[in-house]
Scaffold this motif. Structure first.
Motif, PDB file in Angstrom:
ATOM      1  N   ALA A 179       0.832  -1.194   0.000  1.00 29.51           N
ATOM      2  CA  ALA A 179       0.000   0.000   0.000  1.00 29.51           C
ATOM      3  C   ALA A 179       0.872   1.252   0.000  1.00 29.51           C
ATOM      4  O   ALA A 179       1.842   1.351   0.740  1.00 29.51           O
ATOM      5  N   GLY A 180       0.516   2.218  -0.864  1.00 26.56           N
ATOM      6  CA  GLY A 180       1.253   3.476  -0.889  1.00 26.56           C
ATOM      7  C   GLY A 180       2.474   3.461  -1.783  1.00 26.56           C
ATOM      8  O   GLY A 180       3.061   4.503  -2.027  1.00 26.56           O
ATOM      9  N   THR A 181       2.893   2.289  -2.305  1.00 24.83           N
ATOM     10  CA  THR A 181       4.035   2.258  -3.225  1.00 24.83           C
ATOM     11  C   THR A 181       3.538   1.971  -4.626  1.00 24.83           C
ATOM     12  O   THR A 181       2.532   1.276  -4.820  1.00 24.83           O
ATOM     13  N   PHE A 182       4.272   2.520  -5.595  1.00 24.41           N
ATOM     14  CA  PHE A 182       3.836   2.384  -6.990  1.00 24.41           C
ATOM     15  C   PHE A 182       5.054   2.182  -7.871  1.00 24.41           C
ATOM     16  O   PHE A 182       6.175   2.507  -7.481  1.00 24.41           O
ATOM     17  N   PRO A 183       4.855   1.657  -9.074  1.00 25.85           N
ATOM     18  CA  PRO A 183       5.968   1.605 -10.032  1.00 25.85           C
ATOM     19  C   PRO A 183       6.444   3.024 -10.339  1.00 25.85           C
ATOM     20  O   PRO A 183       5.685   3.983 -10.142  1.00 25.85           O
ATOM     21  N   ASP A 184       7.675   3.177 -10.857  1.00 28.57           N
ATOM     22  CA  ASP A 184       8.222   4.524 -10.977  1.00 28.57           C
ATOM     23  C   ASP A 184       7.548   5.351 -12.074  1.00 28.57           C
ATOM     24  O   ASP A 184       7.790   6.544 -12.185  1.00 28.57           O
ATOM     25  N   TRP A 185       6.716   4.756 -12.912  1.00 26.62           N
ATOM     26  CA  TRP A 185       6.019   5.537 -13.932  1.00 26.62           C
ATOM     27  C   TRP A 185       4.653   6.022 -13.448  1.00 26.62           C
ATOM     28  O   TRP A 185       3.856   6.549 -14.229  1.00 26.62           O
ATOM     29  N   VAL A 186       4.398   5.849 -12.165  1.00 32.41           N
ATOM     30  CA  VAL A 186       3.140   6.345 -11.598  1.00 32.41           C
ATOM     31  C   VAL A 186       3.493   7.354 -10.516  1.00 32.41           C
ATOM     32  O   VAL A 186       4.357   7.078  -9.673  1.00 32.41           O
ATOM     33  N   ARG A 187       2.870   8.545 -10.562  1.00 30.14           N
ATOM     34  CA  ARG A 187       3.114   9.534  -9.522  1.00 30.14           C
ATOM     35  C   ARG A 187       1.807   9.831  -8.819  1.00 30.14           C
ATOM     36  O   ARG A 187       0.786  10.076  -9.480  1.00 30.14           O
ATOM     37  N   VAL A 188       1.802   9.814  -7.514  1.00 29.22           N
ATOM     38  CA  VAL A 188       0.592  10.100  -6.758  1.00 29.22           C
ATOM     39  C   VAL A 188       0.874  11.314  -5.890  1.00 29.22           C
ATOM     40  O   VAL A 188       1.828  11.322  -5.121  1.00 29.22           O
ATOM     41  N   ALA A 189       0.064  12.339  -6.085  1.00 35.87           N
ATOM     42  CA  ALA A 189       0.216  13.527  -5.255  1.00 35.87           C
ATOM     43  C   ALA A 189      -1.172  13.941  -4.819  1.00 35.87           C
ATOM     44  O   ALA A 189      -1.950  14.476  -5.609  1.00 35.87           O
ATOM     45  N   GLY A 190      -1.494  13.652  -3.590  1.00 34.90           N
ATOM     46  CA  GLY A 190      -2.822  13.984  -3.076  1.00 34.90           C
ATOM     47  C   GLY A 190      -3.886  13.222  -3.850  1.00 34.90           C
ATOM     48  O   GLY A 190      -3.827  12.000  -3.970  1.00 34.90           O
ATOM     49  N   ASP A 191      -4.832  13.951  -4.438  1.00 40.64           N
ATOM     50  CA  ASP A 191      -5.924  13.335  -5.178  1.00 40.64           C
ATOM     51  C   ASP A 191      -5.515  12.975  -6.603  1.00 40.64           C
ATOM     52  O   ASP A 191      -6.224  12.264  -7.299  1.00 40.64           O
ATOM     53  N   VAL A 192      -4.386  13.544  -7.050  1.00 40.08           N
ATOM     54  CA  VAL A 192      -4.046  13.434  -8.467  1.00 40.08           C
ATOM     55  C   VAL A 192      -3.037  12.287  -8.674  1.00 40.08           C
ATOM     56  O   VAL A 192      -1.987  12.246  -8.042  1.00 40.08           O
ATOM     57  N   THR A 193      -3.409  11.386  -9.558  1.00 41.71           N
ATOM     58  CA  THR A 193      -2.522  10.282  -9.910  1.00 41.71           C
ATOM     59  C   THR A 193      -2.155  10.443 -11.376  1.00 41.71           C
ATOM     60  O   THR A 193      -3.045  10.573 -12.221  1.00 41.71           O
ATOM     61  N   THR A 194      -0.855  10.479 -11.672  1.00 41.82           N
ATOM     62  CA  THR A 194      -0.430  10.616 -13.058  1.00 41.82           C
ATOM     63  C   THR A 194       0.265   9.334 -13.482  1.00 41.82           C
ATOM     64  O   THR A 194       1.199   8.880 -12.826  1.00 41.82           O
ATOM     65  N   ILE A 195      -0.228   8.742 -14.572  1.00 43.02           N
ATOM     66  CA  ILE A 195       0.326   7.478 -15.057  1.00 43.02           C
ATOM     67  C   ILE A 195       0.931   7.739 -16.421  1.00 43.02           C
ATOM     68  O   ILE A 195       0.222   8.134 -17.359  1.00 43.02           O
ATOM     69  N   ASP A 196       2.233   7.515 -16.517  1.00 38.82           N
ATOM     70  CA  ASP A 196       2.921   7.733 -17.791  1.00 38.82           C
ATOM     71  C   ASP A 196       3.025   6.406 -18.511  1.00 38.82           C
ATOM     72  O   ASP A 196       3.749   5.503 -18.091  1.00 38.82           O
ATOM     73  N   LEU A 197       2.265   6.248 -19.597  1.00 40.23           N
ATOM     74  CA  LEU A 197       2.270   4.967 -20.315  1.00 40.23           C
ATOM     75  C   LEU A 197       3.374   4.919 -21.363  1.00 40.23           C
ATOM     76  O   LEU A 197       3.498   3.940 -22.081  1.00 40.23           O
ATOM     77  N   GLY A 198       4.159   5.963 -21.474  1.00 41.09           N
ATOM     78  CA  GLY A 198       5.224   5.976 -22.477  1.00 41.09           C
ATOM     79  C   GLY A 198       4.707   6.517 -23.795  1.00 41.09           C
ATOM     80  O   GLY A 198       3.491   6.615 -24.020  1.00 41.09           O
ATOM     81  N   THR A 199       5.617   6.872 -24.703  1.00 38.17           N
ATOM     82  CA  THR A 199       5.324   7.454 -26.026  1.00 38.17           C
ATOM     83  C   THR A 199       4.252   8.537 -25.946  1.00 38.17           C
ATOM     84  O   THR A 199       3.401   8.653 -26.813  1.00 38.17           O
ATOM     85  N   GLY A 200       4.279   9.345 -24.880  1.00 31.12           N
ATOM     86  CA  GLY A 200       3.398  10.489 -24.794  1.00 31.12           C
ATOM     87  C   GLY A 200       1.998  10.198 -24.285  1.00 31.12           C
ATOM     88  O   GLY A 200       1.196  11.115 -24.116  1.00 31.12           O
ATOM     89  N   HIS A 201       1.666   8.916 -24.068  1.00 26.77           N
ATOM     90  CA  HIS A 201       0.349   8.583 -23.524  1.00 26.77           C
ATOM     91  C   HIS A 201       0.385   8.823 -22.016  1.00 26.77           C
ATOM     92  O   HIS A 201       1.198   8.211 -21.326  1.00 26.77           O
ATOM     93  N   VAL A 202      -0.484   9.705 -21.543  1.00 24.70           N
ATOM     94  CA  VAL A 202      -0.501   9.993 -20.107  1.00 24.70           C
ATOM     95  C   VAL A 202      -1.942   9.912 -19.609  1.00 24.70           C
ATOM     96  O   VAL A 202      -2.864  10.449 -20.233  1.00 24.70           O
ATOM     97  N   VAL A 203      -2.126   9.203 -18.507  1.00 28.87           N
ATOM     98  CA  VAL A 203      -3.451   9.103 -17.899  1.00 28.87           C
ATOM     99  C   VAL A 203      -3.395   9.841 -16.566  1.00 28.87           C
ATOM    100  O   VAL A 203      -2.433   9.698 -15.821  1.00 28.87           O
ATOM    101  N   THR A 204      -4.394  10.635 -16.298  1.00 28.31           N
ATOM    102  CA  THR A 204      -4.445  11.355 -15.023  1.00 28.31           C
ATOM    103  C   THR A 204      -5.779  11.059 -14.345  1.00 28.31           C
ATOM    104  O   THR A 204      -6.840  11.164 -14.979  1.00 28.31           O
ATOM    105  N   TYR A 205      -5.719  10.627 -13.098  1.00 32.88           N
ATOM    106  CA  TYR A 205      -6.948  10.497 -12.285  1.00 32.88           C
ATOM    107  C   TYR A 205      -6.970  11.717 -11.377  1.00 32.88           C
ATOM    108  O   TYR A 205      -5.955  12.012 -10.746  1.00 32.88           O
ATOM    109  N   ASP A 206      -8.084  12.406 -11.282  1.00 30.01           N
ATOM    110  CA  ASP A 206      -8.172  13.430 -10.252  1.00 30.01           C
ATOM    111  C   ASP A 206      -9.570  13.413  -9.652  1.00 30.01           C
ATOM    112  O   ASP A 206     -10.386  12.544  -9.977  1.00 30.01           O
ATOM    113  N   SER A 207      -9.855  14.360  -8.805  1.00 35.63           N
ATOM    114  CA  SER A 207     -11.104  14.272  -8.038  1.00 35.63           C
ATOM    115  C   SER A 207     -12.323  14.461  -8.936  1.00 35.63           C
ATOM    116  O   SER A 207     -13.408  14.004  -8.618  1.00 35.63           O
TER     117      SER A 207
END
Lengths: 292, 439
Positions: free
Chosen positions: B92-120
């Motif tokens: 819990a609380g750890t992620f692969p290095d291509w995922v960044r979690v800051a508060g409510d915002v989760t940024t997932i870098d899928l490579g080749t410019g594909h980026v997924v962002t979860y937010d509130s």
């Protein structure tokens, strides 16, 4: 005699007196090795059975008393409903035909592939001699993959039906027959091939006209033997996967009590088919190889 | 003379014509049969039933793994797990290095410019060359904002939005939002994420093993490492090794047991050893019966009596093969050279001694090579029989296939099976050369 009488100087002549001692010593040593091997073998077998027994859900001594429970249960029920069995025979003939068709098509396709592969992998006949190891290894790999692996994966992709079984058995057949075919082709006389080459025949013409007539009887005999094996394999694949009489058998078995007459009918059908095929093909193969 | 010549040439022409007919009729027959079976097997329907998407999943799983980044939309909790399995979950609380979690915002870098962002407010996916796909829940519905017209790799309805790109997949439903990233390799093959050795490079591991401080004071690092690999929960190396051993065990016990049983029976069925015709006949019919009933049926009957497990498989192989061995052994015994037996007889030896010293040495090479050949082919059969009786690698394989998602495990087992069969192949070949040719 001359050697012994006029041999090198005294003392270096073979010592005839101790020959029997040496012989007996050798026999003793051989017996000892044999004994050790035998003891090892017996120990392995015994511990293996004990281990297998301990890993089994039901123990051996429990099971051995029940071996006949299931057959007798099945047979009593089938005997009560014996009037229905001829009808059930007719019901399951189509799936028997499907099983036989799977085996036949797989043997045909596998045999054709094996013909090509074996010629390409035989020294002296190969089209590209440098690629012989490649073709040999690919035949080894085809032989090594059990049919069930390919069949189950293909069922996932292609859905049920007989085609996955055909492909699976055909691939295995290509590897197995390819090896046998190539052993036969190795012994083929090269003179007709050279004769054909001298008149400018292409590789396929040389193989078709120079090698095929020589190896055809043996190849055919191996092909028929393979068909017998493939009928069994196709029944088993039906049981594990889908299609044919094996699948009918599985359904009837899963139903259990109440459909044992069907189980018996399928058992009998399969048994008769296998025995008849074994018999006919045995005699055909005998005639092919022995030549009359 | 002339008449005879004509008739000879006629005969030859006739024979040629017959051969030519045969040469064309045979392939034509085969072709006709294949056409018939193509119809009987419904080849045309197969093309529709074939699931090429399944094939794609299977092939990609064979060489890659996917990591799920999931957010529960009710609790807002974000988790990461390899293949979405609890066994492969990141702590819990750890992620692969291509995922960044800051508060409510989760940024997932899928490579080749594909980026997924979860937010509130919802989730967004940026696809290069297309634009931004924006999803936000609106009451019970999902509101999708994306450049029109929607391409066919976006699958949208009121309750679910799915996006499939080469870099990864993205799924939004009301209860959760998931992103799958595909990466090459079989992840966690050696160490699962809860292991202290997880995520370390080969050099780091070698350093730890050779001179690093003990992670667990009770045992050496290398021993700890081996036990971590051996007890890997994702790949279950210990279970797999045991299953392989069980399969070989089944083949060995079955084949050798059958040979031991069939040898004396072969003497009973051989013409030159048993003068009693009826006994011979009965023995041969027994062999025929056993072979005819077939391994499948024996396996079913035996697994009813003995329950699932390797012994049932071994017994099934034993029974089936004792029929084949009995037949082959009796044939080999009938083909022996009588002179050797006569020589032994002349010394006054009885039947048992004649068999031991006159017959066995002659037939051993033949029998041994048959037994070894069967051992090798039974290793393959034991895989199938294992699938029916529930033992060995065959069971693991069928289980992995039936779950229809652990295809990397299927690929792993297939590789192991092929290696096992090849190893048995060369072992039996080596033994054959060693024991029979005496090299």
């Amino acid at each position: 005699m001359v050697d012994i009488a006029f041999g090198p100087e005294r003392g270096k002549r073979p010592d005839t007196a101790s020959t029997s001692d040496q012989y007996l010593a050798m026999v003793r040593r051989k017996r000892m090795y044999g004994g050790i091997l035998l003891a090892l073998f017996i120990a392995t077998m015994a511990s293996g059975w004990v281990l297998a027994d301990s890993r089994n859900a039901g123990g051996f001594w429990n099971g051995i008393l029940n071996v006949f429970d299931f057959p007798s249960e099945v047979l009593t029920e089938a005997w009560e409903k014996r009037a229905l069995i001829p009808g059930l025979f007719i019901d399951h003939v189509p799936s028997l035909i499907e099983t036989l068709n799977i085996a036949a098509v797989a043997t045909l396709l596998g045999g054709l592939a094996a013909m090509g592969l074996s010629l390409l992998a035989t020294r002296g006949l190969a089209r590209w001699p440098a690629l012989i190891p490649l073709f040999r290894r690919s035949m080894d790999a085809l032989r090594a993959i059990p049919e069930i692996v390919i069949a189950l994966v293909l069922i996932y992709i292609l859905g049920g039906g007989p085609v996955p079984a055909v492909i699976a058995i055909a691939l295995h057949t290509a590897g197995a027959l390819g090896k046998l075919f190539s052993e036969v082709a190795e012994n083929a006389d090269l003179k007709p091939v050279e004769g054909l080459q001298s008149v400018g025949a292409t590789w396929s013409q040389r193989m078709w006209l120079g090698v095929m007539p020589q190896v055809a009887p043996n190849w055919l005999s191996y092909g028929l033997l393979r068909f017998e094996i493939n009928v069994r394999a196709s029944a088993i694949l039906g049981f594990v996967g889908e299609g044919g009489i094996g699948h009918d058998l599985k359904l009837a078995m899963q139903w259990g009590q109440g459909r044992y007459d069907e189980v018996v009918a399928i058992f009998l059908l399969l048994f008769v088919a296998i025995v008849v095929i074994d018999r006919t093909f045995d005699s055909i193969r005998h005639r092919l190889v022995k030549g009359n | 003379m002339a008449a005879a010549d004509i008739s000879l040439s006629d005969q030859i022409t006739l024979r040629f014509a017959r051969k030519r007919l045969f040469a064309f009729a045979l392939p034509a027959l085969v072709l006709a049969y294949l056409v018939y079976t193509a119809v009987a097997f419904d080849l045309a329907g197969l093309a529709q039933r074939a699931r090429m998407d399944n094939a794609a999943i299977l092939l990609s799983d064979f060489w890659s793994h996917k990591t799920h980044i999931t957010r529960d939309n009710r609790t807002g909790e974000v988790t990461a797990a390899v293949e979405g399995e609890a066994k492969g979950a990141y702590p819990a609380g750890t992620f692969p290095d291509w995922v960044r979690v800051a508060g409510d915002v989760t940024t997932i870098d899928l490579g080749t410019g594909h980026v997924v962002t979860y937010d509130s407010t919802g989730a967004r996916m940026v696809v290069p060359g297309y634009g931004t796909i924006d999803i936000r829940p609106d009451g019970n519905r999902l509101l999708l904002t994306a450049p029109e017209p929607l391409p066919d790799w976006i699958n949208a309805s009121d309750t679910r939005v799915g996006v499939t790109t080469p870099a990864g997949r993205f799924n939004y439903t009301r209860s959760k939002v998931e992103t799958f990233r595909y990466q090459a390799g079989w992840e966690l093959f050696f160490f699962t994420l809860d292991s202290p050795f997880s995520g370390k490079s080969v050099t780091e591991l070698a350093a730890l093993a050779l001179w690093g401080d003990r992670i667990d004071p009770a045992r050496s690092n290398i021993g700890y490492m081996l036990s971590e690999v051996w007890t890997n929960k994702m790949w279950r190396h210990a279970d797999v090794a045991w299953a392989l051993f069980e399969t070989v065990l089944m083949a060995f016990l079955g084949t050798m047991g059958a040979a031991i049983i069939a040898l004396p029976l072969g003497f009973v069925a051989a013409r030159n050893f048993n003068p009693l015709g009826p006994a011979r006949f009965a023995m041969r019919r027994i062999f025929d019966f056993i072979r005819g009933v077939d391994g499948l049926i024996w396996t079913i009957i035996l697994s009813r009596a003995f329950g699932p497990g390797p012994m049932t498989g071994a017994l099934a192989i034993l029974i089936t093969d004792s029929g084949s061995f009995g037949k082959m052994f009796s044939e080999a015994l009938e083909n022996i050279d009588e002179k050797q037996v006569e020589g032994i007889r002349s010394t006054g030896a009885n039947g048992l001694l004649r068999a031991r010293f006159g017959v066995i040495p002659q037939v051993t090479p033949v029998l041994l090579s048959q037994v070894l050949y069967f051992l090798e082919s039974n290793t393959r059969s034991a895989t199938v029989i294992g699938a029916i009786v529930g033992g060995g690698i065959g069971l693991l394989l069928t289980q992995a296939i039936q779950t229809q998602k652990d295809w990397e495990e299927v690929a792993y087992y297939m590789t192991l099976i092929v290696l096992m069969v090849m190893a048995m192949d060369s072992l039996s070949g080596w033994l054959r050369r060693k024991l029979i040719k005496g090299e």
